[in-house]
Design a protein around this motif. Structure first.
Motif, mmCIF file in Angstrom:
data_model
loop_
_atom_site.group_PDB
_atom_site.id
_atom_site.type_symbol
_atom_site.label_atom_id
_atom_site.label_comp_id
_atom_site.label_asym_id
_atom_site.label_seq_id
_atom_site.Cartn_x
_atom_site.Cartn_y
_atom_site.Cartn_z
ATOM 1 N N LEU A 36 -0.340 3.294 -11.472
ATOM 2 C CA LEU A 36 0.285 4.184 -12.441
ATOM 3 C C LEU A 36 -0.451 5.486 -12.679
ATOM 4 O O LEU A 36 0.088 6.371 -13.355
ATOM 5 N N SER A 37 -1.671 5.638 -12.149
ATOM 6 C CA SER A 37 -2.465 6.816 -12.507
ATOM 7 C C SER A 37 -3.186 7.421 -11.307
ATOM 8 O O SER A 37 -4.130 6.816 -10.791
ATOM 9 N N PRO A 38 -2.755 8.619 -10.877
ATOM 10 C CA PRO A 38 -3.508 9.285 -9.802
ATOM 11 C C PRO A 38 -4.925 9.650 -10.246
ATOM 12 O O PRO A 38 -5.838 9.711 -9.425
ATOM 13 N N GLY A 39 -5.107 9.844 -11.540
ATOM 14 C CA GLY A 39 -6.442 10.162 -12.048
ATOM 15 C C GLY A 39 -7.421 9.015 -11.899
ATOM 16 O O GLY A 39 -8.645 9.233 -11.882
ATOM 17 N N LEU A 40 -6.910 7.794 -11.779
ATOM 18 C CA LEU A 40 -7.769 6.618 -11.595
ATOM 19 C C LEU A 40 -7.820 6.178 -10.137
ATOM 20 O O LEU A 40 -8.263 5.071 -9.843
ATOM 21 N N GLY A 41 -7.351 7.042 -9.249
ATOM 22 C CA GLY A 41 -7.453 6.755 -7.821
ATOM 23 C C GLY A 41 -6.228 6.166 -7.174
ATOM 24 O O GLY A 41 -6.265 5.810 -5.984
ATOM 25 N N ASP A 42 -5.127 6.053 -7.912
ATOM 26 C CA ASP A 42 -3.900 5.532 -7.293
ATOM 27 C C ASP A 42 -3.285 6.584 -6.374
ATOM 28 O O ASP A 42 -3.418 7.787 -6.598
ATOM 29 N N ARG A 43 -2.595 6.102 -5.333
ATOM 30 C CA ARG A 43 -2.084 6.991 -4.286
ATOM 31 C C ARG A 43 -0.604 6.710 -4.013
ATOM 32 O O ARG A 43 -0.085 5.631 -4.300
ATOM 33 N N ILE A 44 0.058 7.694 -3.412
ATOM 34 C CA ILE A 44 1.432 7.507 -2.936
ATOM 35 C C ILE A 44 1.410 6.698 -1.642
ATOM 36 O O ILE A 44 0.600 6.951 -0.751
ATOM 37 N N VAL A 45 2.311 5.724 -1.533
ATOM 38 C CA VAL A 45 2.411 4.930 -0.303
ATOM 39 C C VAL A 45 3.777 5.095 0.377
ATOM 40 O O VAL A 45 3.942 4.692 1.529
ATOM 41 N N GLU A 46 4.737 5.670 -0.328
ATOM 42 C CA GLU A 46 6.063 5.875 0.271
ATOM 43 C C GLU A 46 6.743 7.043 -0.417
ATOM 44 O O GLU A 46 6.644 7.212 -1.633
ATOM 45 N N MET A 47 7.433 7.849 0.369
ATOM 46 C CA MET A 47 8.198 8.983 -0.150
ATOM 47 C C MET A 47 9.595 8.951 0.459
ATOM 48 O O MET A 47 9.746 8.778 1.682
ATOM 49 N N GLY A 48 10.616 9.091 -0.384
ATOM 50 C CA GLY A 48 11.991 9.158 0.097
ATOM 51 C C GLY A 48 12.691 10.345 -0.527
ATOM 52 O O GLY A 48 12.623 10.538 -1.744
ATOM 53 N N CYS A 49 13.370 11.160 0.280
ATOM 54 C CA CYS A 49 14.038 12.375 -0.200
ATOM 55 C C CYS A 49 15.466 12.444 0.344
ATOM 56 O O CYS A 49 15.707 12.123 1.517
ATOM 57 N N ILE A 50 16.385 12.888 -0.497
ATOM 58 C CA ILE A 50 17.788 13.064 -0.137
ATOM 59 C C ILE A 50 18.165 14.518 -0.383
ATOM 60 O O ILE A 50 17.929 15.047 -1.470
ATOM 61 N N GLU A 51 18.767 15.171 0.604
ATOM 62 C CA GLU A 51 19.217 16.554 0.440
ATOM 63 C C GLU A 51 20.630 16.569 -0.121
ATOM 64 O O GLU A 51 21.518 15.852 0.350
ATOM 65 N N MET A 52 20.829 17.421 -1.137
ATOM 66 C CA MET A 52 22.152 17.631 -1.709
ATOM 67 C C MET A 52 22.437 19.132 -1.774
ATOM 68 O O MET A 52 21.532 19.920 -2.059
ATOM 69 N N ILE A 53 23.657 19.504 -1.490
ATOM 70 C CA ILE A 53 24.095 20.888 -1.645
ATOM 71 C C ILE A 53 25.349 20.882 -2.504
ATOM 72 O O ILE A 53 26.332 20.196 -2.177
#
Length: 229
Positions: free
Chosen positions: A13-30
């Motif tokens: 829950l906290s990047p300040g305590l060393g937590d990291r992203i492990v997955e990213m998902g993005c959807i494009e909308m116009i």
């Protein structure tokens, strides 16, 4: 207008305590319509996966061991999102992690002025109701049967549908056809156009033959009401 709906999965829950992203998902909308373009990537967090986090998204240290680090894929992600507004649910959480990862690899942070928070939108539109992604999917009839565990790409896909409903539904792309008579008139809904032929108005005056038949029928009536007046 181009927008990116995105979600992240993390080690905690906290990047300040060393937590990291492990997955990213993005959807494009116009113009609130999904284009079919998406970005998805798993990342090696360079640390062990806590059991609590693994229980949420199901991503283990073993699974992520051979995945690229965020820094190795940062430019690819930035190229995809460009300068578009970024839509997320509880967006300050996702923005916090995303900017922490960008800072770690010497990249400029993404401005908070690009943030669109669907949680804030839902709280404004439905005060006092439940505002989780699951609750909003239920409210809007979005099928979430595939959501056994959290997943960044799946959650972004669900959120894109929720975002459409939060911002006016599918009718947001409705435009009226021109009043000018033409050979065919388009009815435009979103990006689709259905062309239908313009038919001439039907005649409403009775023909001589129809008037004669009507007169013959009237003469056969016995003691009609109007004859008593």
């Amino acid at each position: 207008m181009r927008e990116i709906v995105f979600d992240t999965e993390t080690t905690g829950l906290s990047p300040g305590l060393g937590d990291r992203i492990v997955e990213m998902g993005c959807i494009e909308m116009i113009d609130r319509i999904e284009t079919g373009r998406e970005y998805h990537c798993y990342y090696n967090p360079e640390r062990e996966m806590p059991s609590e986090a693994e229980g949420v998204h199901g991503l283990s240290s073993a699974f992520l061991a051979d995945k690229p680090c965020f820094a190795d894929k940062a430019q690819e992600l930035l190229d995809f999102i460009g300068d578009s507004p970024l839509v997320a649910h509880n967006a300050s959480f996702d923005f916090g992690f995303l900017n922490a990862e960008l800072e770690k690899c010497g990249r400029a942070p993404i401005g908070m002025d690009r943030m669109v928070d669907t949680l804030a939108l839902a709280r404004t539109k439905f005060p006092g109701a439940k505002h989780s992604l699951d609750a909003l999917c239920t409210r809007f009839g979005v099928d979430r049967s595939m959501r056994v565990k959290h997943g960044a790409l799946l959650d972004a896909q669900l959120l894109a549908q929720v975002y459409i409903e939060l911002t006016g539904g599918r009718q947001i792309g409705l435009s009226l056809a021109s009043a000018e008579p033409e050979d065919s008139a388009p009815i435009v809904i979103g990006a689709s156009a259905i062309r239908r032929p313009v038919r001439p108005p039907r005649p409403h005056s009775a023909s001589e033959e129809e008037l004669a038949r009507h007169k013959s029928f009237i003469q056969q009536l016995c003691d009609p009401l109007w004859s008593r007046i």
